[in-house]
Structure formats: structure tokens, C-alpha cells
Write a protein that holds these residues in place. Structure first.
Motif, PDB file in Angstrom:
ATOM      1  N   ARG A  37       1.044  -0.869   0.271  1.00  0.00           N
ATOM      2  CA  ARG A  37       0.039   0.359   0.276  1.00  0.00           C
ATOM      3  C   ARG A  37       0.978   0.757   0.239  1.00  0.00           C
ATOM      4  O   ARG A  37       0.871   2.225  -0.519  1.00  0.00           O
ATOM      5  N   GLN A  38       1.773   1.657   0.240  1.00  0.00           N
ATOM      6  CA  GLN A  38       2.760   2.651   0.741  1.00  0.00           C
ATOM      7  C   GLN A  38       3.441   2.549  -0.924  1.00  0.00           C
ATOM      8  O   GLN A  38       3.377   3.365  -1.098  1.00  0.00           O
ATOM      9  N   SER A  39       4.021   1.535  -0.612  1.00  0.00           N
ATOM     10  CA  SER A  39       4.793   1.486  -2.533  1.00  0.00           C
ATOM     11  C   SER A  39       3.406   1.462  -3.473  1.00  0.00           C
ATOM     12  O   SER A  39       3.707   3.330  -4.051  1.00  0.00           O
ATOM     13  N   ILE A  40       2.504   1.682  -3.239  1.00  0.00           N
ATOM     14  CA  ILE A  40       1.397   2.457  -4.413  1.00  0.00           C
ATOM     15  C   ILE A  40       1.289   4.276  -4.339  1.00  0.00           C
ATOM     16  O   ILE A  40       0.458   4.321  -5.256  1.00  0.00           O
ATOM     17  N   ALA A  41       1.294   4.454  -3.045  1.00  0.00           N
ATOM     18  CA  ALA A  41       1.100   5.678  -3.077  1.00  0.00           C
ATOM     19  C   ALA A  41       2.084   6.333  -3.027  1.00  0.00           C
ATOM     20  O   ALA A  41       2.263   7.382  -3.863  1.00  0.00           O
ATOM     21  N   VAL A  42       3.202   5.908  -2.919  1.00  0.00           N
ATOM     22  CA  VAL A  42       4.868   6.404  -3.372  1.00  0.00           C
ATOM     23  C   VAL A  42       4.860   6.526  -5.278  1.00  0.00           C
ATOM     24  O   VAL A  42       4.834   8.196  -5.544  1.00  0.00           O
ATOM     25  N   VAL A  43       3.934   5.862  -5.443  1.00  0.00           N
ATOM     26  CA  VAL A  43       4.328   5.765  -7.230  1.00  0.00           C
ATOM     27  C   VAL A  43       3.210   6.836  -7.550  1.00  0.00           C
ATOM     28  O   VAL A  43       3.388   7.589  -8.627  1.00  0.00           O
ATOM     29  N   ALA A  44       2.325   6.767  -7.144  1.00  0.00           N
ATOM     30  CA  ALA A  44       0.951   7.641  -7.640  1.00  0.00           C
ATOM     31  C   ALA A  44       1.256   9.346  -7.248  1.00  0.00           C
ATOM     32  O   ALA A  44       0.707   9.825  -7.931  1.00  0.00           O
ATOM     33  N   ILE A  45       1.989   9.208  -6.139  1.00  0.00           N
ATOM     34  CA  ILE A  45       1.559  10.316  -5.451  1.00  0.00           C
ATOM     35  C   ILE A  45       2.695  10.846  -6.556  1.00  0.00           C
ATOM     36  O   ILE A  45       3.008  12.635  -6.816  1.00  0.00           O
TER      37      ILE A  45
END
Length: 70
Positions: A37-45
Motif C-alpha cells: 500500500r505504501q509503495s503504491i501511494a509513493v508511485v501514485a504521488i
């Protein structure tokens, strides 16, 4: 020639390493779900910020070209 701080430094290294070892035992590592979840958030941001920078670049480029063409 002997440095006065040598013996104190030699004694401090094992103490430091023991402290590091005890601090590593206190670490609570995130589970797989949280990591994903944190990795997806970093990529999206990162993508959103990249798009914002691209838009700002285009606007500034257009503005500079407009001003210099006058």
C-alpha cells in the motif's frame, strides 16, 4: 607513538554495536500488505507530482515564448 584516545575508542565500539543490536530488536517491520500500500501511494504521488511539474513547465514555456515574441 600512542594516542590517548585509542583505548577509550576500542572500548566504545563493542558498546556501540551492542546498542545497535538492541535497537534493531525494537524495530517493528511492516507487513506485506502495508508495504504494498505504501509503495503504491509513493508511485501514485510521484506520477501526480510529475504531471503537475509538466503542466507548470508547459505554462511557463508558453508564457516565456509569448513575452519574447512581443
Amino acid at each position: 607513538m600512542v594516542n590517548m584516545g585509542d583505548s577509550a575508542e576500542k572500548k566504545a565500539i563493542p558498546g556501540f554495536l551492542n546498542g545497535v543490536k538492541s535497537e534493531f530488536k525494537k524495530i517493528i517491520w511492516p507487513d506485506r500488505r502495508a508495504t504494498v500500500r505504501q509503495s503504491i501511494a509513493v508511485v501514485a504521488i510521484s506520477i501526480v507530482v510529475g504531471v503537475i511539474i509538466a503542466i507548470l513547465d508547459y505554462v511557463v514555456k508558453y508564457g516565456v515564448n509569448f513575452i519574447t515574441s512581443i
